[in-house]
Design an enzyme around this catalytic site. Structure first.
Site, mmCIF file in Angstrom:
data_model
loop_
_atom_site.group_PDB
_atom_site.id
_atom_site.type_symbol
_atom_site.label_atom_id
_atom_site.label_comp_id
_atom_site.label_asym_id
_atom_site.label_seq_id
_atom_site.Cartn_x
_atom_site.Cartn_y
_atom_site.Cartn_z
ATOM 1 N N CYS A 185 -52.986 25.053 -17.051
ATOM 2 C CA CYS A 185 -51.692 25.612 -17.443
ATOM 3 C C CYS A 185 -51.704 27.104 -17.107
ATOM 4 O O CYS A 185 -52.521 27.861 -17.629
ATOM 5 C CB CYS A 185 -51.490 25.370 -18.942
ATOM 6 S SG CYS A 185 -49.956 26.061 -19.560
ATOM 7 N N CYS A 188 -48.607 28.410 -26.328
ATOM 8 C CA CYS A 188 -48.500 29.398 -25.265
ATOM 9 C C CYS A 188 -48.271 30.797 -25.821
ATOM 10 O O CYS A 188 -47.385 31.037 -26.623
ATOM 11 C CB CYS A 188 -47.460 28.927 -24.252
ATOM 12 S SG CYS A 188 -45.873 29.671 -24.190
ATOM 13 N N SER A 206 -42.154 24.483 -15.267
ATOM 14 C CA SER A 206 -41.284 24.340 -16.434
ATOM 15 C C SER A 206 -40.377 25.560 -16.574
ATOM 16 O O SER A 206 -40.832 26.695 -16.501
ATOM 17 C CB SER A 206 -42.159 24.187 -17.691
ATOM 18 O OG SER A 206 -41.377 24.234 -18.855
ATOM 19 N N SER A 215 -37.012 22.840 -20.335
ATOM 20 C CA SER A 215 -37.181 22.973 -21.786
ATOM 21 C C SER A 215 -35.814 22.854 -22.442
ATOM 22 O O SER A 215 -35.004 23.758 -22.352
ATOM 23 C CB SER A 215 -37.809 24.328 -22.122
ATOM 24 O OG SER A 215 -39.102 24.386 -21.599
ATOM 25 N N LEU A 216 -35.590 21.728 -23.090
ATOM 26 C CA LEU A 216 -34.276 21.470 -23.672
ATOM 27 C C LEU A 216 -34.269 21.824 -25.163
ATOM 28 O O LEU A 216 -33.521 22.690 -25.596
ATOM 29 C CB LEU A 216 -33.903 20.007 -23.445
ATOM 30 C CG LEU A 216 -32.451 19.628 -23.615
ATOM 31 C CD1 LEU A 216 -31.559 20.384 -22.656
ATOM 32 C CD2 LEU A 216 -32.250 18.125 -23.408
ATOM 33 N N HIS A 217 -35.109 21.143 -25.924
ATOM 34 C CA HIS A 217 -35.386 21.455 -27.333
ATOM 35 C C HIS A 217 -34.224 21.276 -28.309
ATOM 36 O O HIS A 217 -34.401 21.443 -29.521
ATOM 37 C CB HIS A 217 -35.947 22.873 -27.487
ATOM 38 C CG HIS A 217 -37.138 23.160 -26.627
ATOM 39 N ND1 HIS A 217 -38.046 22.199 -26.260
ATOM 40 C CD2 HIS A 217 -37.567 24.314 -26.034
ATOM 41 C CE1 HIS A 217 -38.982 22.737 -25.499
ATOM 42 N NE2 HIS A 217 -38.702 24.010 -25.345
ATOM 43 N N GLU A 254 -52.996 34.350 -20.581
ATOM 44 C CA GLU A 254 -53.723 33.144 -20.986
ATOM 45 C C GLU A 254 -53.619 32.040 -19.947
ATOM 46 O O GLU A 254 -52.571 31.850 -19.335
ATOM 47 C CB GLU A 254 -53.112 32.573 -22.269
ATOM 48 C CG GLU A 254 -53.267 33.442 -23.457
ATOM 49 C CD GLU A 254 -52.558 32.849 -24.669
ATOM 50 O OE1 GLU A 254 -52.228 33.615 -25.566
ATOM 51 O OE2 GLU A 254 -52.330 31.621 -24.686
ATOM 52 N N GLY A 302 -44.532 33.212 -20.019
ATOM 53 C CA GLY A 302 -43.533 33.672 -19.048
ATOM 54 C C GLY A 302 -42.574 32.599 -18.575
ATOM 55 O O GLY A 302 -42.784 31.408 -18.808
ATOM 56 N N GLU A 303 -41.519 33.053 -17.931
ATOM 57 C CA GLU A 303 -40.516 32.143 -17.365
ATOM 58 C C GLU A 303 -40.709 32.157 -15.844
ATOM 59 O O GLU A 303 -40.379 33.140 -15.191
ATOM 60 C CB GLU A 303 -39.111 32.628 -17.767
ATOM 61 C CG GLU A 303 -37.954 31.980 -17.030
ATOM 62 C CD GLU A 303 -38.008 30.453 -16.985
ATOM 63 O OE1 GLU A 303 -38.110 29.825 -18.038
ATOM 64 O OE2 GLU A 303 -37.956 29.905 -15.870
ATOM 65 N N CYS A 318 -41.391 30.709 -30.034
ATOM 66 C CA CYS A 318 -42.474 30.873 -29.065
ATOM 67 C C CYS A 318 -43.202 32.202 -29.231
ATOM 68 O O CYS A 318 -42.570 33.254 -29.387
ATOM 69 C CB CYS A 318 -41.893 30.763 -27.653
ATOM 70 S SG CYS A 318 -43.094 31.081 -26.350
ATOM 71 N N CYS A 377 -42.580 37.567 -22.022
ATOM 72 C CA CYS A 377 -41.422 36.814 -21.538
ATOM 73 C C CYS A 377 -40.155 37.439 -22.087
ATOM 74 O O CYS A 377 -40.094 37.828 -23.247
ATOM 75 C CB CYS A 377 -41.530 35.349 -21.973
ATOM 76 S SG CYS A 377 -40.180 34.330 -21.330
ATOM 77 N N CYS A 398 -37.432 33.006 -26.916
ATOM 78 C CA CYS A 398 -37.131 31.792 -27.693
ATOM 79 C C CYS A 398 -37.711 31.958 -29.102
ATOM 80 O O CYS A 398 -38.812 32.489 -29.265
ATOM 81 C CB CYS A 398 -37.726 30.565 -27.013
ATOM 82 S SG CYS A 398 -37.079 30.344 -25.347
HETATM 83 N N1 SAH Z 1 -40.852 29.620 -19.919
HETATM 84 C C1 SAH Z 1 -40.983 28.289 -19.466
HETATM 85 C C2 SAH Z 1 -42.418 27.860 -19.248
HETATM 86 C C3 SAH Z 1 -43.416 28.335 -20.252
HETATM 87 S S1 SAH Z 1 -43.255 27.666 -21.875
HETATM 88 C C4 SAH Z 1 -40.258 27.351 -20.402
HETATM 89 O O1 SAH Z 1 -39.844 27.779 -21.471
HETATM 90 O O2 SAH Z 1 -40.090 26.192 -20.036
HETATM 91 C C5 SAH Z 1 -43.798 25.983 -21.618
HETATM 92 C C6 SAH Z 1 -43.354 25.024 -22.697
HETATM 93 O O3 SAH Z 1 -44.038 25.283 -23.930
HETATM 94 C C7 SAH Z 1 -41.872 25.125 -23.006
HETATM 95 O O4 SAH Z 1 -41.303 23.850 -23.093
HETATM 96 C C8 SAH Z 1 -41.887 25.831 -24.337
HETATM 97 O O5 SAH Z 1 -40.730 25.612 -25.033
HETATM 98 C C9 SAH Z 1 -43.113 25.250 -24.978
HETATM 99 N N2 SAH Z 1 -43.628 25.974 -26.131
HETATM 100 C C10 SAH Z 1 -43.521 27.293 -26.398
HETATM 101 N N3 SAH Z 1 -44.106 27.583 -27.572
HETATM 102 C C11 SAH Z 1 -44.578 26.409 -28.071
HETATM 103 C C12 SAH Z 1 -45.276 26.051 -29.247
HETATM 104 N N4 SAH Z 1 -45.616 26.938 -30.156
HETATM 105 N N5 SAH Z 1 -45.601 24.749 -29.425
HETATM 106 C C13 SAH Z 1 -45.279 23.822 -28.494
HETATM 107 N N6 SAH Z 1 -44.642 24.099 -27.360
HETATM 108 C C14 SAH Z 1 -44.282 25.390 -27.147
HETATM 109 FE FE1 SF4 Z 2 -40.369 32.372 -22.564
HETATM 110 FE FE2 SF4 Z 2 -40.717 29.745 -22.253
HETATM 111 FE FE3 SF4 Z 2 -41.623 31.042 -24.469
HETATM 112 FE FE4 SF4 Z 2 -39.017 30.709 -24.116
HETATM 113 S S1 SF4 Z 2 -40.544 29.096 -24.388
HETATM 114 S S2 SF4 Z 2 -40.038 32.611 -24.748
HETATM 115 S S3 SF4 Z 2 -38.835 30.896 -21.907
HETATM 116 S S4 SF4 Z 2 -42.319 31.313 -22.381
#
Ligand code: SAH
Ligand code: SF4
Length: 343
Positions: free
Chosen positions: A102, A333, A191, A214-216, A89, A159-160, A116, A109, A113
């Site tokens: 983006c 994503c 990111s 990405s802290l969260h 995507e 992806g990461e 995600c 990935c 997480c």
């Molecule tokens: N893997 C990397 C980059 C891709 S994800 C990372 O985790 O940083 C990019 C951002 O989108 C991250 O901050 C991730 O936590 C966030 N993200 C993932 N799923 C999401 C969702 N459903 N709603 C909002 N943000 C989301």
């Molecule tokens: Fe991968 Fe980023 Fe999604 Fe975590 S938030 S599963 S690192 S894409």
């Protein structure tokens, strides 16, 4: 070999190896990325003999669009099908400051997480350079027809990116190339979920790219529940790496914090976050959770999000509350890919 898999340096090496001058590489790059050539025959400042040689050694293969969905807010989501059938995507977001794309870095990935959609099916494979670059080029091509261009790139798709590190660096160099797509380094953000050794390594990368973490969650207990990677690299290690990164690069880092209703969005969490980030040269980006239909998480109410925001702001931390983009086109994503794969 697809020519989009070559960096400028790779092409320079190629030309030298066939007894040609190095500058041919920048000419070819200009044709591909600036003039959007789709065949070698268009490259009129290159001799016919050399064009024949290029045709023998390279192909110019583009990326195949499978689905395109436009949201009412102007966000466009692209689902591309790669040669091996993998789906990825890419999202185009329209901002007042320009067009931001983006980009996806991997098919799936490995980080998994819990909130995600991208990580649901694990990692299939890492993307190649051409597969990353062509996402941007495809959309820049479309925009060019309307006299617009891609001005910003965020590597925040599926992806990461730090798990595909070498390709990522090549990608950043290619899209930044001044006679090509010319995306300014300050207009590019990468990111990461917090792969500590790569954060440190990235501080040596010469381009002034923005880094987002990405802290969260403000503590290890909660973060480990949301992000498996936190069991490998603990929050203190991530923060320490970020501090070193800032010291070395003199650049401000962004912390991303998805607001998950009833999970990480209490006032106590906000205060804990303040204590964690105090004194660090950073921004915080609060992100409304984009609901994923296979996950139990919910989006924090707007009022609570505003309260969370104000605690950070009052404590002197520069914070923005992002508005959701393209909610009606599965912009979270990995969601469109996951939906298509389930079909
Ligand atoms: N893997 C990397 C980059 C891709 S994800 C990372 O985790 O940083 C990019 C951002 O989108 C991250 O901050 C991730 O936590 C966030 N993200 C993932 N799923 C999401 C969702 N459903 N709603 C909002 N943000 C989301
Ligand atoms: Fe991968 Fe980023 Fe999604 Fe975590 S938030 S599963 S690192 S894409």
């Amino acid at each position: 070999m697809n020519i989009y898999d070559y960096t400028l340096e790779d092409l320079e090496q190629y030309f030298l190896s066939i007894g040609e001058k190095k500058f041919r590489a920048s000419q070819v790059f200009e044709w591909l990325y600036r003039n959007k050539a789709t065949s070698f025959d268009e490259m009129t400042n290159i001799s016919l003999k050399l064009i024949e040689k290029l045709k023998e050694d390279f192909t110019i293969e583009v990326i195949h669009l499978k689905i395109k969905k436009e949201s009412i807010d102007g966000t466009i989501k692209y689902l591309f099908e790669l040669k091996d059938g993998s789906l990825i995507e890419t999202v185009l977001m329209r901002h007042s400051y320009g067009n931001s794309v983006c980009v996806t870095s991997e098919v799936g990935c490995a980080m998994g997480c819990s909130f995600c959609a991208s990580g649901e099916l694990g990692l299939v494979r890492r993307l190649t350079l051409s597969e990353m670059v062509l996402q941007v080029l495809y959309i820049d091509n479309e925009l060019q027809k309307r006299s617009e261009r891609v001005s910003n790139v965020v590597v925040m798709g599926i992806g990461e990116p730090f798990d595909n590190y070498d390709v990522l660096l090549k990608f950043l160099n290619v899209i930044n190339y001044p006679k090509g797509l010319e995306i300014g380094a300050r207009h590019i953000t990468v990111s990461t979920s917090g792969i500590v050794p790569k954060i440190l390594e990235f501080s040596d990368f010469p381009l002034q790219i923005n880094l987002a973490i990405s802290l969260h969650a403000p503590n290890n207990d909660l973060r480990s529940k949301l992000m498996k990677i936190n069991k490998v690299y603990k929050i203190e290690e991530v923060i320490e790496a970020v501090k070193l990164y800032i010291k070395k690069t003199n650049r401000r880092v962004t912390f991303e914090y998805i607001l998950l209703k009833g999970v990480n969005d209490s006032m106590e969490h906000a205060k804990e976050l303040v204590r964690l980030l105090r004194g660090i040269n950073c921004y915080v980006n609060l992100i409304p959770y984009n609901k994923v239909d296979t996950k139990d998480y919910d989006t924090t109410d707007h009022e609570r999000a505003e309260e969370f925001l104000s605690i950070l702001v009052q404590s002197g931390i520069t914070t923005t509350l992002r508005k959701g983009h393209g909610l009606d086109v599965s912009a979270a994503c990995g969601q469109l890919r996951a939906k298509e794969m389930r079909k």
